[in-house]
Scaffold this motif. Structure first.
Motif, PDB file in Angstrom:
ATOM      1  N   ASN A 282       1.070  -1.297   0.026  1.00 31.11           N
ATOM      2  CA  ASN A 282       0.003  -0.124  -0.008  1.00 31.11           C
ATOM      3  C   ASN A 282       1.005   1.296   0.154  1.00 31.11           C
ATOM      4  O   ASN A 282       0.299   2.310  -0.060  1.00 31.11           O
ATOM      5  CB  ASN A 282      -0.838  -0.032   1.261  1.00 31.11           C
ATOM      6  CG  ASN A 282      -0.388   0.169   2.595  1.00 31.11           C
ATOM      7  OD1 ASN A 282       1.005   0.008   2.581  1.00 31.11           O
ATOM      8  ND2 ASN A 282      -1.053   0.107   3.613  1.00 31.11           N
ATOM      9  N   GLU A 283       2.212   1.179  -0.035  1.00 29.39           N
ATOM     10  CA  GLU A 283       3.013   2.319  -0.074  1.00 29.39           C
ATOM     11  C   GLU A 283       3.760   2.391  -1.206  1.00 29.39           C
ATOM     12  O   GLU A 283       4.794   3.403  -1.368  1.00 29.39           O
ATOM     13  CB  GLU A 283       3.971   2.363   1.216  1.00 29.39           C
ATOM     14  CG  GLU A 283       3.201   2.558   2.431  1.00 29.39           C
ATOM     15  CD  GLU A 283       3.965   2.787   3.780  1.00 29.39           C
ATOM     16  OE1 GLU A 283       5.007   3.624   3.444  1.00 29.39           O
ATOM     17  OE2 GLU A 283       3.624   2.344   4.973  1.00 29.39           O
ATOM     18  N   ALA A 284       3.856   1.376  -2.081  1.00 27.56           N
ATOM     19  CA  ALA A 284       4.820   1.355  -3.053  1.00 27.56           C
ATOM     20  C   ALA A 284       4.485   2.410  -4.123  1.00 27.56           C
ATOM     21  O   ALA A 284       5.436   3.143  -4.559  1.00 27.56           O
ATOM     22  CB  ALA A 284       4.296  -0.222  -4.146  1.00 27.56           C
ATOM     23  N   ASP A 285       3.305   2.423  -4.507  1.00 27.87           N
ATOM     24  CA  ASP A 285       3.183   3.907  -5.489  1.00 27.87           C
ATOM     25  C   ASP A 285       3.534   5.189  -5.081  1.00 27.87           C
ATOM     26  O   ASP A 285       4.452   5.806  -5.971  1.00 27.87           O
ATOM     27  CB  ASP A 285       1.576   3.972  -5.826  1.00 27.87           C
ATOM     28  CG  ASP A 285       1.125   2.868  -6.922  1.00 27.87           C
ATOM     29  OD1 ASP A 285       1.890   2.072  -7.139  1.00 27.87           O
ATOM     30  OD2 ASP A 285      -0.060   2.699  -6.608  1.00 27.87           O
ATOM     31  N   MET A 291      10.856   8.441  -5.433  1.00 26.85           N
ATOM     32  CA  MET A 291      12.020   8.152  -6.115  1.00 26.85           C
ATOM     33  C   MET A 291      12.217   8.685  -7.344  1.00 26.85           C
ATOM     34  O   MET A 291      13.259   9.100  -8.180  1.00 26.85           O
ATOM     35  CB  MET A 291      12.110   6.450  -6.154  1.00 26.85           C
ATOM     36  CG  MET A 291      12.262   5.905  -4.690  1.00 26.85           C
ATOM     37  SD  MET A 291      12.746   4.120  -4.693  1.00 26.85           S
ATOM     38  CE  MET A 291      14.038   3.895  -5.489  1.00 26.85           C
ATOM     39  N   ARG A 292      11.180   8.820  -8.174  1.00 24.06           N
ATOM     40  CA  ARG A 292      11.221   9.438  -9.505  1.00 24.06           C
ATOM     41  C   ARG A 292      11.645  10.816  -9.628  1.00 24.06           C
ATOM     42  O   ARG A 292      11.722  11.526 -10.495  1.00 24.06           O
ATOM     43  CB  ARG A 292       9.895   9.000 -10.383  1.00 24.06           C
ATOM     44  CG  ARG A 292       9.927   7.619 -10.784  1.00 24.06           C
ATOM     45  CD  ARG A 292       8.590   7.365 -11.529  1.00 24.06           C
ATOM     46  NE  ARG A 292       8.509   6.029 -12.049  1.00 24.06           N
ATOM     47  CZ  ARG A 292       7.470   5.232 -12.459  1.00 24.06           C
ATOM     48  NH1 ARG A 292       6.212   5.891 -12.465  1.00 24.06           N
ATOM     49  NH2 ARG A 292       7.555   3.992 -12.800  1.00 24.06           N
ATOM     50  N   GLU A 293      11.254  11.557  -8.300  1.00 26.30           N
ATOM     51  CA  GLU A 293      11.611  12.940  -8.507  1.00 26.30           C
ATOM     52  C   GLU A 293      12.959  13.180  -8.229  1.00 26.30           C
ATOM     53  O   GLU A 293      13.465  14.339  -8.219  1.00 26.30           O
ATOM     54  CB  GLU A 293      10.907  13.571  -7.075  1.00 26.30           C
ATOM     55  CG  GLU A 293       9.333  13.377  -7.253  1.00 26.30           C
ATOM     56  CD  GLU A 293       8.498  13.932  -5.918  1.00 26.30           C
ATOM     57  OE1 GLU A 293       9.355  13.812  -4.990  1.00 26.30           O
ATOM     58  OE2 GLU A 293       7.455  14.026  -5.767  1.00 26.30           O
ATOM     59  N   HIS A 294      13.973  12.110  -7.987  1.00 20.34           N
ATOM     60  CA  HIS A 294      15.198  12.423  -7.585  1.00 20.34           C
ATOM     61  C   HIS A 294      15.976  11.975  -9.077  1.00 20.34           C
ATOM     62  O   HIS A 294      15.658  11.161  -9.676  1.00 20.34           O
ATOM     63  CB  HIS A 294      15.647  11.154  -6.581  1.00 20.34           C
ATOM     64  CG  HIS A 294      16.853  11.775  -5.983  1.00 20.34           C
ATOM     65  ND1 HIS A 294      18.227  11.205  -6.609  1.00 20.34           N
ATOM     66  CD2 HIS A 294      17.503  12.389  -4.866  1.00 20.34           C
ATOM     67  CE1 HIS A 294      19.311  11.658  -5.830  1.00 20.34           C
ATOM     68  NE2 HIS A 294      18.851  12.414  -4.746  1.00 20.34           N
ATOM     69  N   PRO A 295      17.153  12.844  -9.028  1.00 18.77           N
ATOM     70  CA  PRO A 295      17.890  12.518 -10.257  1.00 18.77           C
ATOM     71  C   PRO A 295      18.264  10.876 -10.632  1.00 18.77           C
ATOM     72  O   PRO A 295      18.469  10.452 -11.695  1.00 18.77           O
ATOM     73  CB  PRO A 295      19.178  13.555 -10.115  1.00 18.77           C
ATOM     74  CG  PRO A 295      18.715  14.474  -9.243  1.00 18.77           C
ATOM     75  CD  PRO A 295      17.636  13.694  -8.333  1.00 18.77           C
ATOM     76  N   THR A 300      12.755   4.601 -11.889  1.00 18.50           N
ATOM     77  CA  THR A 300      12.318   3.651 -10.860  1.00 18.50           C
ATOM     78  C   THR A 300      11.212   2.733 -11.425  1.00 18.50           C
ATOM     79  O   THR A 300      10.182   3.413 -11.877  1.00 18.50           O
ATOM     80  CB  THR A 300      12.002   4.307  -9.671  1.00 18.50           C
ATOM     81  OG1 THR A 300      13.067   5.051  -9.181  1.00 18.50           O
ATOM     82  CG2 THR A 300      11.552   3.575  -8.376  1.00 18.50           C
ATOM     83  N   ALA A 301      10.984   1.620 -10.928  1.00 16.73           N
ATOM     84  CA  ALA A 301       9.964   0.691 -11.349  1.00 16.73           C
ATOM     85  C   ALA A 301       9.596  -0.390 -10.425  1.00 16.73           C
ATOM     86  O   ALA A 301      10.555  -0.699  -9.568  1.00 16.73           O
ATOM     87  CB  ALA A 301      10.323   0.131 -12.684  1.00 16.73           C
ATOM     88  N   VAL A 302       8.403  -0.565 -10.375  1.00 14.01           N
ATOM     89  CA  VAL A 302       8.064  -1.901  -9.486  1.00 14.01           C
ATOM     90  C   VAL A 302       8.498  -2.977 -10.364  1.00 14.01           C
ATOM     91  O   VAL A 302       7.830  -3.162 -11.480  1.00 14.01           O
ATOM     92  CB  VAL A 302       6.558  -1.957  -9.119  1.00 14.01           C
ATOM     93  CG1 VAL A 302       6.369  -3.272  -8.405  1.00 14.01           C
ATOM     94  CG2 VAL A 302       6.210  -0.829  -7.989  1.00 14.01           C
ATOM     95  N   ILE A 303       9.066  -4.110  -9.743  1.00 13.98           N
ATOM     96  CA  ILE A 303       9.439  -5.219 -10.874  1.00 13.98           C
ATOM     97  C   ILE A 303       9.091  -6.757 -10.393  1.00 13.98           C
ATOM     98  O   ILE A 303       9.112  -7.577 -11.025  1.00 13.98           O
ATOM     99  CB  ILE A 303      11.256  -5.087 -10.866  1.00 13.98           C
ATOM    100  CG1 ILE A 303      11.778  -5.291  -9.512  1.00 13.98           C
ATOM    101  CG2 ILE A 303      11.661  -4.042 -11.669  1.00 13.98           C
ATOM    102  CD1 ILE A 303      13.388  -5.875  -9.604  1.00 13.98           C
ATOM    103  N   GLY A 304       8.259  -6.569  -9.242  1.00 12.87           N
ATOM    104  CA  GLY A 304       8.061  -7.855  -8.732  1.00 12.87           C
ATOM    105  C   GLY A 304       7.185  -7.814  -7.324  1.00 12.87           C
ATOM    106  O   GLY A 304       7.270  -6.521  -6.731  1.00 12.87           O
TER     107      GLY A 304
END
Length: 338
Positions: A282-285, A291-295, A300-304
């Motif tokens: 419930n916190e992944a998104d 994380m995508r806001e950082h250089p 960043t992706a959920v891979i599994g």
């Protein structure tokens, strides 16, 4: 341990390295702190919790696209502290220099180390220098040790003891870039698209993650042995399994092409600027968005996810609809990459 001599595979970070550690070093050095076997040792001291780690760097070549051995030495030790949940504070640096090393090369390495330490916000507090005869090492070897502070709430991150089925697995971008950058440089390969090592200090990115969540279940940087070794190591003797999806992995076309050309599996190739996180579903998104806001986290992706199927095993669903089990690297793919 069947081998009677040290082989290059003992430095791969995979199965042979683990066998050497378990059957020799742990056998004689065994104590409660060492049994943690995380990226850093967690030490209670005068009412505080400290993280302490050490690493040695013998990369060949010492200069490569995206960095050099000095940047690697600082970033590698900063990352070992950061993925343990610690805030890196101080580093030591030990140099072993080969007679004949050019002073301007050494200056470039030292300058890079100072820049990377400043970028990571750590202080190089002590060091040592030794010089050996020509032919007794390969230009320069560096050892760095690091100390950091760790919050009480983050002490379980190294062990992953709070992981449970349904948790999501996240990585901050493309894999295998460091290993393939070293490989192309070492072999003088001419490629149309420049390939840079992902070598970088990750403590800034990780600090940003903690601003949105203190519920990180596990972190590890997939260096030697690559992503597959980290995942297979994590599930060993656990009552849960891991399932990742190949189509969720970010692998740059250049990296994939070189791997296919040379017969490497990118899942087992080293990274030096990637972190694997396991977080509550419930916190992944929210964590991915941060994380995508950082250089260092733009890809960043959920891979599994963690699953109660196949306990003790890590599996990958392939792009063509099949599946295969992931295991630790059994030998060596690339020697002296870090």
């Amino acid at each position: 341990m069947k081998d009677t001599k040290i082989l290059m595979g003992h430095g791969s970070g995979g199965l042979m390295t683990h066998e050497l550690i378990d059957r020799l070093f742990v056998r004689y050095f065994n104590n409660p702190v060492l049994q943690q076997q995380g990226d850093s040792a967690l030490l209670p001291l005068s009412g505080k919790n400290l993280a302490f780690t050490t690493d040695s760097f013998v990369v060949d070549p010492v200069f490569f696209p995206g960095g050099n051995i000095g940047k690697l030495a600082v970033a590698g030790t900063v990352n070992d502290l950061a993925v343990s949940g610690a805030v890196p504070r101080y580093l030591s640096v030990g140099f072993i220099l080969e007679e004949g090393l050019m002073l301007d090369e050494l200056e470039e390495i030292v300058k890079t180390m100072a820049e990377e330490a400043a970028r990571a916000g750590v202080l190089i507090a002590t060091g040592d220098t030794k010089v050996v005869e020509k032919g007794k090492c390969d230009k320069i070897f560096i050892n760095t040790s690091g100390v950091g502070e760790i919050n009480e709430r983050r002490l379980s991150i190294s062990s992953g003891k709070d992981i449970r089925p349904g948790d999501k697995i996240i990585i901050n971008g493309g894999i295998a870039e460091h290993g393939m950058a070293i490989m192309t440089t070492r072999n003088g390969m001419n490629i149309s698209s420049p390939l840079l090592s992902d070598c970088a200090s990750l403590n800034g990115l990780i600090s940003h993650v903690f601003e949105v969540s203190e519920n990180i279940r596990f972190m590890r940087d997939p260096t030697r042995g690559g992503l597959a070794t980290v995942l297979s190591e994590l599930v060993q003797q656990k009552d849960f399994g891991i399932r990742i999806q190949e189509d969720k992995l970010v692998i740059k076309d250049t990296v994939r092409g070189i791997c296919e050309l040379l017969g490497f599996d990118p899942l087992f190739v080293a990274n030096e600027g990637k972190v694997v996180l396991i977080v509550p579903e419930n916190e992944a998104d929210r964590i991915v968005t941060a994380m995508r806001e950082h250089p260092l986290g733009k890809e960043t992706a959920v891979i599994g996810e963690i699953t109660d199927r196949h306990p003790g095993k890590a599996w990958i669903e392939t792009i063509v609809g099949g599946e295969r089990m992931l295991d630790m690297l059994s030998g060596q793919q690339l020697p002296r990459i870090c």
